[in-house]
Design a protein around this motif. Structure first.
Motif, PDB file in Angstrom:
ATOM      1  N   VAL A 167       0.840  -1.208   0.000  1.00  8.92           N
ATOM      2  CA  VAL A 167       0.000   0.000   0.000  1.00  8.92           C
ATOM      3  C   VAL A 167       0.871   1.252   0.000  1.00  8.92           C
ATOM      4  CG1 VAL A 167      -1.679   1.325   1.359  1.00  8.92           C
ATOM      5  CG2 VAL A 167      -1.972  -1.144   1.071  1.00  8.92           C
ATOM      6  N   TRP A 168       1.911   1.257   0.817  1.00  8.63           N
ATOM      7  CA  TRP A 168       2.808   2.408   0.918  1.00  8.63           C
ATOM      8  C   TRP A 168       3.512   2.662  -0.416  1.00  8.63           C
ATOM      9  CZ3 TRP A 168       8.168   3.058   0.702  1.00  8.63           C
ATOM     10  CH2 TRP A 168       8.656   4.240   1.240  1.00  8.63           C
ATOM     11  N   ALA A 169       4.005   1.612  -1.041  1.00 12.09           N
ATOM     12  CA  ALA A 169       4.722   1.764  -2.316  1.00 12.09           C
ATOM     13  C   ALA A 169       3.795   2.283  -3.406  1.00 12.09           C
ATOM     14  CB  ALA A 169       5.335   0.427  -2.732  1.00 12.09           C
ATOM     15  N   VAL A 170       2.595   1.731  -3.499  1.00 12.88           N
ATOM     16  CA  VAL A 170       1.648   2.175  -4.526  1.00 12.88           C
ATOM     17  C   VAL A 170       1.261   3.627  -4.286  1.00 12.88           C
ATOM     18  CG1 VAL A 170      -0.704   1.856  -5.404  1.00 12.88           C
ATOM     19  CG2 VAL A 170       0.776  -0.126  -5.056  1.00 12.88           C
ATOM     20  N   LEU A 171       0.957   3.967  -3.060  1.00 14.77           N
ATOM     21  CA  LEU A 171       0.523   5.323  -2.724  1.00 14.77           C
ATOM     22  C   LEU A 171       1.582   6.368  -3.081  1.00 14.77           C
ATOM     23  CD1 LEU A 171      -1.622   7.116  -1.218  1.00 14.77           C
ATOM     24  CD2 LEU A 171      -0.211   6.775   0.807  1.00 14.77           C
ATOM     25  N   PHE A 172       2.800   6.187  -2.599  1.00  9.86           N
ATOM     26  CA  PHE A 172       3.823   7.202  -2.811  1.00  9.86           C
ATOM     27  C   PHE A 172       4.392   7.184  -4.231  1.00  9.86           C
ATOM     28  CE2 PHE A 172       3.638   7.380   1.783  1.00  9.86           C
ATOM     29  CZ  PHE A 172       3.629   8.743   1.975  1.00  9.86           C
ATOM     30  N   THR A 173       4.371   6.036  -4.891  1.00 11.21           N
ATOM     31  CA  THR A 173       4.794   6.014  -6.291  1.00 11.21           C
ATOM     32  C   THR A 173       3.781   6.765  -7.149  1.00 11.21           C
ATOM     33  OG1 THR A 173       5.897   3.892  -5.938  1.00 11.21           O
ATOM     34  CG2 THR A 173       5.493   4.532  -8.208  1.00 11.21           C
TER      35      THR A 173
END
Length: 189
Positions: free
Chosen positions: A121-127
Protein backbone atom coordinates in the motif's frame (compact mmCIF):
# COMPACT_ATOMS: atom_id res chain seq x y z
CA UNK A 1 16.33 -2.91 -7.94
CA UNK A 2 18.36 0.03 -6.61
CA UNK A 3 15.10 1.78 -5.74
CA UNK A 4 14.04 -1.17 -3.61
CA UNK A 5 17.36 -1.36 -1.81
CA UNK A 6 17.41 2.35 -0.99
CA UNK A 7 13.84 2.45 0.33
CA UNK A 8 14.76 1.94 3.99
CA UNK A 9 17.26 4.81 3.89
CA UNK A 10 15.55 7.45 1.77
CA UNK A 11 11.97 6.55 2.74
CA UNK A 12 9.30 8.57 0.82
CA UNK A 13 11.85 10.07 -1.52
CA UNK A 14 12.46 6.73 -3.25
CA UNK A 15 8.91 6.01 -4.47
CA UNK A 16 8.36 9.65 -5.38
CA UNK A 17 11.52 9.73 -7.49
CA UNK A 18 10.58 6.36 -8.98
CA UNK A 19 7.14 7.72 -9.83
CA UNK A 20 8.72 10.79 -11.43
CA UNK A 21 10.96 8.56 -13.55
CA UNK A 22 7.95 6.44 -14.54
CA UNK A 23 5.98 9.52 -15.57
CA UNK A 24 8.82 10.46 -17.90
CA UNK A 25 8.97 6.97 -19.40
CA UNK A 26 12.37 6.17 -17.88
CA UNK A 27 11.05 3.29 -15.76
CA UNK A 28 7.95 1.15 -15.79
CA UNK A 29 5.39 2.19 -13.15
CA UNK A 30 4.55 -1.39 -12.10
CA UNK A 31 8.22 -2.32 -11.85
CA UNK A 32 8.89 0.70 -9.65
CA UNK A 33 6.00 -0.19 -7.34
CA UNK A 34 7.02 -3.85 -7.09
CA UNK A 35 10.68 -3.00 -6.50
CA UNK A 36 9.90 -0.48 -3.77
CA UNK A 37 7.33 -2.70 -2.06
CA UNK A 38 9.70 -5.67 -2.11
CA UNK A 39 12.70 -3.62 -0.94
CA UNK A 40 10.75 -2.06 1.93
CA UNK A 41 9.30 -5.41 2.97
CA UNK A 42 12.68 -7.15 2.95
CA UNK A 43 14.28 -4.35 4.99
CA UNK A 44 11.53 -4.38 7.62
CA UNK A 45 11.63 -8.18 7.73
CA UNK A 46 15.37 -8.09 8.44
CA UNK A 47 14.74 -5.56 11.23
CA UNK A 48 12.02 -7.84 12.64
CA UNK A 49 14.44 -10.77 12.62
CA UNK A 50 17.11 -8.66 14.33
CA UNK A 51 14.58 -7.67 17.00
CA UNK A 52 13.55 -11.29 17.55
CA UNK A 53 17.16 -12.46 17.69
CA UNK A 54 18.90 -9.61 19.54
CA UNK A 55 16.17 -7.24 20.84
CA UNK A 56 17.56 -7.04 24.38
CA UNK A 57 21.08 -6.50 23.10
CA UNK A 58 19.87 -3.57 20.94
CA UNK A 59 18.15 -1.99 23.95
CA UNK A 60 21.24 -2.39 26.13
CA UNK A 61 23.71 -1.32 23.42
CA UNK A 62 21.84 1.90 22.64
CA UNK A 63 20.05 3.07 25.82
CA UNK A 64 18.31 5.96 24.08
CA UNK A 65 16.84 3.54 21.52
CA UNK A 66 15.93 1.24 24.40
CA UNK A 67 13.67 3.86 25.98
CA UNK A 68 11.74 4.33 22.78
CA UNK A 69 11.71 0.63 22.12
CA UNK A 70 10.01 -0.04 25.47
CA UNK A 71 7.16 2.24 24.42
CA UNK A 72 6.96 0.53 21.04
CA UNK A 73 6.94 -2.89 22.74
CA UNK A 74 3.93 -1.88 24.82
CA UNK A 75 2.10 -0.71 21.69
CA UNK A 76 2.97 -3.92 19.83
CA UNK A 77 1.75 -6.10 22.68
CA UNK A 78 -1.54 -4.17 22.90
CA UNK A 79 -2.25 -4.15 19.16
CA UNK A 80 -0.10 -6.71 17.31
CA UNK A 81 -1.98 -6.67 13.99
CA UNK A 82 -2.13 -2.87 13.84
CA UNK A 83 1.55 -2.68 14.66
CA UNK A 84 2.41 -5.02 11.80
CA UNK A 85 0.26 -2.94 9.44
CA UNK A 86 1.80 0.34 10.63
CA UNK A 87 5.39 -0.68 9.91
CA UNK A 88 5.75 1.36 6.69
CA UNK A 89 3.52 4.22 7.81
CA UNK A 90 5.02 4.80 11.28
CA UNK A 91 6.82 8.04 10.51
CA UNK A 92 9.73 8.42 12.90
CA UNK A 93 9.57 4.79 14.02
CA UNK A 94 10.12 2.86 10.80
CA UNK A 95 13.29 1.26 12.09
CA UNK A 96 12.13 0.93 15.68
CA UNK A 97 8.68 -0.62 15.12
CA UNK A 98 9.92 -3.70 13.20
CA UNK A 99 12.58 -4.23 15.87
CA UNK A 100 9.90 -3.99 18.56
CA UNK A 101 7.64 -6.42 16.68
CA UNK A 102 10.48 -8.93 16.64
CA UNK A 103 11.44 -8.30 20.27
CA UNK A 104 7.79 -8.74 21.31
CA UNK A 105 7.85 -12.11 19.53
CA UNK A 106 4.92 -11.23 17.32
CA UNK A 107 4.01 -14.39 15.38
CA UNK A 108 6.13 -14.43 12.25
CA UNK A 109 3.22 -15.18 9.91
CA UNK A 110 1.24 -12.25 11.34
CA UNK A 111 4.15 -9.85 10.96
CA UNK A 112 5.02 -11.02 7.44
CA UNK A 113 1.44 -10.60 6.20
CA UNK A 114 0.88 -7.26 7.93
CA UNK A 115 4.19 -5.77 6.83
CA UNK A 116 3.68 -7.04 3.26
CA UNK A 117 0.27 -5.37 3.05
CA UNK A 118 1.75 -2.21 4.53
CA UNK A 119 4.69 -2.22 2.12
CA UNK A 120 2.49 -2.73 -0.93
CA UNK A 121 0.00 0.00 0.00
CA UNK A 122 2.81 2.41 0.92
CA UNK A 123 4.72 1.76 -2.32
CA UNK A 124 1.65 2.17 -4.53
CA UNK A 125 0.52 5.32 -2.72
CA UNK A 126 3.82 7.20 -2.81
CA UNK A 127 4.79 6.01 -6.29
CA UNK A 128 1.46 7.34 -7.57
CA UNK A 129 2.16 10.66 -5.84
CA UNK A 130 5.50 10.85 -7.67
CA UNK A 131 3.90 9.83 -10.95
CA UNK A 132 1.15 12.43 -10.72
CA UNK A 133 3.55 15.09 -9.48
CA UNK A 134 5.86 14.32 -12.39
CA UNK A 135 3.12 14.89 -14.94
CA UNK A 136 1.99 18.08 -13.20
CA UNK A 137 5.57 19.37 -12.93
CA UNK A 138 6.25 18.79 -16.63
CA UNK A 139 3.02 20.59 -17.57
CA UNK A 140 3.87 23.51 -15.26
CA UNK A 141 7.42 23.73 -16.63
CA UNK A 142 6.12 23.84 -20.19
CA UNK A 143 3.82 26.72 -19.28
CA UNK A 144 6.57 28.52 -17.37
CA UNK A 145 9.03 28.20 -20.25
CA UNK A 146 8.31 31.78 -21.39
CA UNK A 147 8.79 33.24 -17.93
CA UNK A 148 11.98 31.50 -16.83
CA UNK A 149 14.14 34.64 -16.91
CA UNK A 150 11.67 36.45 -14.60
CA UNK A 151 11.57 33.53 -12.19
CA UNK A 152 15.37 33.43 -12.14
CA UNK A 153 15.52 37.21 -11.46
CA UNK A 154 13.06 36.89 -8.58
CA UNK A 155 14.98 33.98 -7.07
CA UNK A 156 18.27 35.87 -7.32
CA UNK A 157 16.62 38.91 -5.73
CA UNK A 158 15.29 36.83 -2.86
CA UNK A 159 18.74 35.32 -2.37
CA UNK A 160 20.40 38.76 -2.25
CA UNK A 161 17.85 40.09 0.25
CA UNK A 162 18.27 37.00 2.43
CA UNK A 163 22.05 37.42 2.36
CA UNK A 164 21.79 41.09 3.35
CA UNK A 165 19.44 40.29 6.23
CA UNK A 166 21.77 37.51 7.41
CA UNK A 167 24.80 39.83 7.37
CA UNK A 168 22.90 42.58 9.17
CA UNK A 169 21.80 40.19 11.94
CA UNK A 170 25.31 38.78 12.28
CA UNK A 171 26.76 42.29 12.57
CA UNK A 172 24.14 43.21 15.21
CA UNK A 173 25.01 40.06 17.23
CA UNK A 174 28.71 40.94 17.11
CA UNK A 175 28.01 44.47 18.35
CA UNK A 176 25.84 43.13 21.17
CA UNK A 177 28.55 40.65 22.09
CA UNK A 178 31.18 43.42 22.20
CA UNK A 179 28.91 45.59 24.33
CA UNK A 180 28.33 42.71 26.73
CA UNK A 181 32.07 42.05 26.93
CA UNK A 182 32.76 45.75 27.68
CA UNK A 183 30.08 45.82 30.38
CA UNK A 184 31.44 42.65 31.96
CA UNK A 185 34.98 44.09 31.80
CA UNK A 186 33.90 47.34 33.43
CA UNK A 187 32.07 45.52 36.21
CA UNK A 188 35.04 43.27 36.83
CA UNK A 189 37.49 46.17 37.29
Amino acid sequence: MTLGASTIVTEELTPIVGGLAASQGELGLKRVMISIALGGWIATTLLYLLGAWRGRWVRRRWPKVGRYMKRALRAVRRRPWRSALAVRFAFGARLLLPLACGAAHLPMWLYFIGSAVSSIVWAVLFTEVGYLFGEAAVTALRRMEHYDQYVAAVLIGIGVVALLIYRQRRQRRRQQSRATDRTAGALGS
